[in-house]
Design a protein around this motif. Structure first.
Motif, PDB file in Angstrom:
ATOM      1  N   PRO A 287       0.834  -1.203   0.000  1.00 36.38           N
ATOM      2  CA  PRO A 287       0.000   0.000   0.000  1.00 36.38           C
ATOM      3  C   PRO A 287       0.866   1.250   0.000  1.00 36.38           C
ATOM      4  O   PRO A 287       2.011   1.244   0.460  1.00 36.38           O
ATOM      5  CB  PRO A 287      -0.813  -0.125   1.296  1.00 36.38           C
ATOM      6  CG  PRO A 287      -0.005  -1.038   2.167  1.00 36.38           C
ATOM      7  CD  PRO A 287       0.704  -1.981   1.247  1.00 36.38           C
ATOM      8  N   LEU A 288       0.305   2.338  -0.525  1.00 34.40           N
ATOM      9  CA  LEU A 288       1.023   3.598  -0.666  1.00 34.40           C
ATOM     10  C   LEU A 288       0.663   4.541   0.479  1.00 34.40           C
ATOM     11  O   LEU A 288      -0.511   4.725   0.801  1.00 34.40           O
ATOM     12  CB  LEU A 288       0.666   4.240  -2.010  1.00 34.40           C
ATOM     13  CG  LEU A 288       1.307   5.583  -2.347  1.00 34.40           C
ATOM     14  CD1 LEU A 288       2.820   5.457  -2.451  1.00 34.40           C
ATOM     15  CD2 LEU A 288       0.727   6.123  -3.654  1.00 34.40           C
ATOM     16  N   ASP A 289       1.678   5.136   1.079  1.00 34.36           N
ATOM     17  CA  ASP A 289       1.480   6.033   2.223  1.00 34.36           C
ATOM     18  C   ASP A 289       1.084   7.422   1.733  1.00 34.36           C
ATOM     19  O   ASP A 289       1.891   8.352   1.675  1.00 34.36           O
ATOM     20  CB  ASP A 289       2.776   6.089   3.044  1.00 34.36           C
ATOM     21  CG  ASP A 289       2.620   6.922   4.312  1.00 34.36           C
ATOM     22  OD1 ASP A 289       1.467   7.275   4.651  1.00 34.36           O
ATOM     23  OD2 ASP A 289       3.644   7.217   4.953  1.00 34.36           O
ATOM     24  N   VAL A 290      -0.190   7.564   1.376  1.00 29.66           N
ATOM     25  CA  VAL A 290      -0.769   8.823   0.913  1.00 29.66           C
ATOM     26  C   VAL A 290      -2.133   8.967   1.571  1.00 29.66           C
ATOM     27  O   VAL A 290      -2.878   7.987   1.689  1.00 29.66           O
ATOM     28  CB  VAL A 290      -0.908   8.829  -0.631  1.00 29.66           C
ATOM     29  CG1 VAL A 290      -1.839   9.929  -1.090  1.00 29.66           C
ATOM     30  CG2 VAL A 290       0.467   9.004  -1.281  1.00 29.66           C
ATOM     31  N   SER A 291      -2.463  10.155   2.015  1.00 26.61           N
ATOM     32  CA  SER A 291      -3.782  10.374   2.619  1.00 26.61           C
ATOM     33  C   SER A 291      -4.185  11.835   2.456  1.00 26.61           C
ATOM     34  O   SER A 291      -3.468  12.623   1.818  1.00 26.61           O
ATOM     35  CB  SER A 291      -3.766   9.967   4.099  1.00 26.61           C
ATOM     36  OG  SER A 291      -2.742  10.639   4.800  1.00 26.61           O
ATOM     37  N   SER A 292      -5.296  12.210   3.026  1.00 29.65           N
ATOM     38  CA  SER A 292      -5.889  13.544   2.828  1.00 29.65           C
ATOM     39  C   SER A 292      -4.897  14.656   3.121  1.00 29.65           C
ATOM     40  O   SER A 292      -4.384  14.771   4.239  1.00 29.65           O
ATOM     41  CB  SER A 292      -7.104  13.707   3.740  1.00 29.65           C
ATOM     42  OG  SER A 292      -8.088  12.742   3.470  1.00 29.65           O
ATOM     43  N   GLY A 293      -4.628  15.480   2.105  1.00 30.66           N
ATOM     44  CA  GLY A 293      -3.725  16.604   2.285  1.00 30.66           C
ATOM     45  C   GLY A 293      -2.269  16.233   2.355  1.00 30.66           C
ATOM     46  O   GLY A 293      -1.396  17.102   2.395  1.00 30.66           O
ATOM     47  N   ARG A 294      -1.979  14.961   2.379  1.00 32.96           N
ATOM     48  CA  ARG A 294      -0.614  14.445   2.497  1.00 32.96           C
ATOM     49  C   ARG A 294      -0.349  13.528   1.309  1.00 32.96           C
ATOM     50  O   ARG A 294      -0.445  12.314   1.390  1.00 32.96           O
ATOM     51  CB  ARG A 294      -0.464  13.699   3.825  1.00 32.96           C
ATOM     52  CG  ARG A 294       0.967  13.292   4.159  1.00 32.96           C
ATOM     53  CD  ARG A 294       1.096  12.882   5.612  1.00 32.96           C
ATOM     54  NE  ARG A 294       0.292  11.718   5.946  1.00 32.96           N
ATOM     55  CZ  ARG A 294       0.701  10.447   5.779  1.00 32.96           C
ATOM     56  NH1 ARG A 294       1.874  10.189   5.252  1.00 32.96           N
ATOM     57  NH2 ARG A 294      -0.083   9.448   6.132  1.00 32.96           N
TER      58      ARG A 294
END
Length: 401
Positions: A287-294
């Protein structure tokens, strides 16, 4: 575990404080469907203040200004095929060097001809929604008969045309017990990626029954199991990264997590369907470490900039301020990139720098985007194998596009 630590969670190659990995633009809210969970609360008519073609091209220019290689640019809706200028916009983004994907609805516009047109304009992928393993299940959720058949036909046409296809499934009360059957269908039909979307109470989704944190935990572990035979990910299920780290360590030790009855039912059903039979993936997709605003930003149909389409707080509008400035400098976005500001269980959690929970769901349930994600069952400090965990987190690799 003396060998080199495997890459369990990927990180974007470039700092997420400087540029997003993914930009989603809501081209329109017009859509003929009546989906029970629709965050956009879509209507049949286009909004009079929707970004026009010139505005849309300026948005893509601003996305390209983040630098090369540009962020992945996804055109979503509503139904993007409701815009007559869709192929022109895909071509413009492609000419700027953006990788452009389109997320259409399962409607009569999802034709081979339309799919070929966006492919020829430069689109590299599409994403389609599948929320039931049968027409009856899916169409009931989408609110219109025939959607399941249109979706399957579009899926097969896109695949034949050489487009990559991502399948998105809402994980909610209506689909929970159907997940094994949906997974079997996705594996049989073939897809680049299967994404499980954990429902966020925004738009029409606010009227749906929430899941329990234990049910979500079981569903995430089932998705992890499915990753052995097909590429899987989550949307607004950031603790899937925590699950991947935990399961990697437990599997190496020959241990199994203690899970609930839903997990048992899903795995039993999967076994009866032969879901895990046959060839396994040589390498599991991290999984890719991406989230809201980041690493992630959402531009609405009227130009408002949100950390996510499911987090309805605006940090500005692209009509009055460049997207690059909003993403890099707005207090909303900078706060979401600082894990030390997280509150409750998320703030105390040892996984917060690689998970952080769903900021959209925290806001949807509490009104505070920095509060704890109520869909997470993990109690901070409960995972015992700290040394192995540190090695895996430190070994998380940058994403290679």
């Amino acid at each position: 575990m003396n060998r080199a630590a495997p890459t369990v969670v990927r990180r974007p190659r470039r700092p997420v404080a400087e540029r997003p990995f993914l930009v989603i633009w809501e081209a329109t809210r017009a859509c003929p469907l009546a989906c029970l969970h629709c965050r956009a609360e879509a209507r049949t008519a286009r909004h009079p203040e929707e970004l026009d073609g010139a505005d849309a091209r300026r948005v893509m220019d601003q996305v390209a200004a983040f630098g090369r290689p540009g962020p992945l640019f996804v055109i979503t809706g509503g139904d993007p095929f409701q815009r007559a200028d869709l192929t022109d916009l895909v071509a413009h983004g492609t000419a700027l060097g953006l990788r452009v994907a389109v997320s259409p609805s399962g409607t009569p516009t999802l034709t081979r001809e339309n799919l070929a047109a966006v492919r020829d304009a430069g689109a590299v992928a599409i994403s389609l929604s599948l929320d039931g393993s049968t027409a009856a299940r899916h169409d009931a959720f989408r609110g219109v008969p025939g959607v399941w058949e249109w979706t399957l036909a579009g899926w097969r046409a896109a695949r034949d045309l050489g487009l990559k296809v991502q399948i998105n499934t809402t994980i909610g009360r209506d689909s929970l017990e159907d997940l094994a059957d949906i997974a079997a269908l996705v594996r049989r039909e073939g897809a680049m990626l299967w994404s499980g979307f954990l429902l966020v109470p925004t738009g029409r989704g606010g009227a749906l029954d929430p899941l329990t944190a234990d049910e979500v935990e079981d569903a995430l572990h089932f998705l992890y199991d499915c990753g052995a035979v097909m590429a899987t990910k989550t949307t607004e299920g950031h603790h899937f990264r925590r699950v991947a780290l935990q399961r990697t360590i437990l599997d190496a030790r020959g241990e199994r997590p203690a899970l609930g009855p839903l997990y048992g039912r899903l795995t039993a059903r999967a076994a009866s369907l032969g879901l895990f039979d046959g060839e396994r993936r040589a390498v599991r997709r991290p999984p890719l470490d991406v989230s809201s605003g980041r690493g992630f930003v959402f531009v609405s149909h009227t130009g408002e900039v949100h950390p996510s389409g499911f987090l309805p707080l605006s940090a500005g509008n692209v009509r009055s301020r460049p997207l690059t400035e909003i993403y890099r400098e707005s207090p909303l976005f900078t706060s979401l990139r600082d894990p030390s500001l997280l509150r409750g269980a998320c703030g105390a959690c040892e996984f917060k720098t690689v998970c952080g929970g769903s900021r959209s769901r925290a806001y949807g349930f509490t009104g505070d985007p920095l509060e704890a994600d109520p869909y997470c069952a993990y109690r901070p400090g409960d995972f015992p194998h700290r040394a192995e965990l540190r090695a895996l987190i430190e070994g998380s690799a940058p994403c290679v596009r």
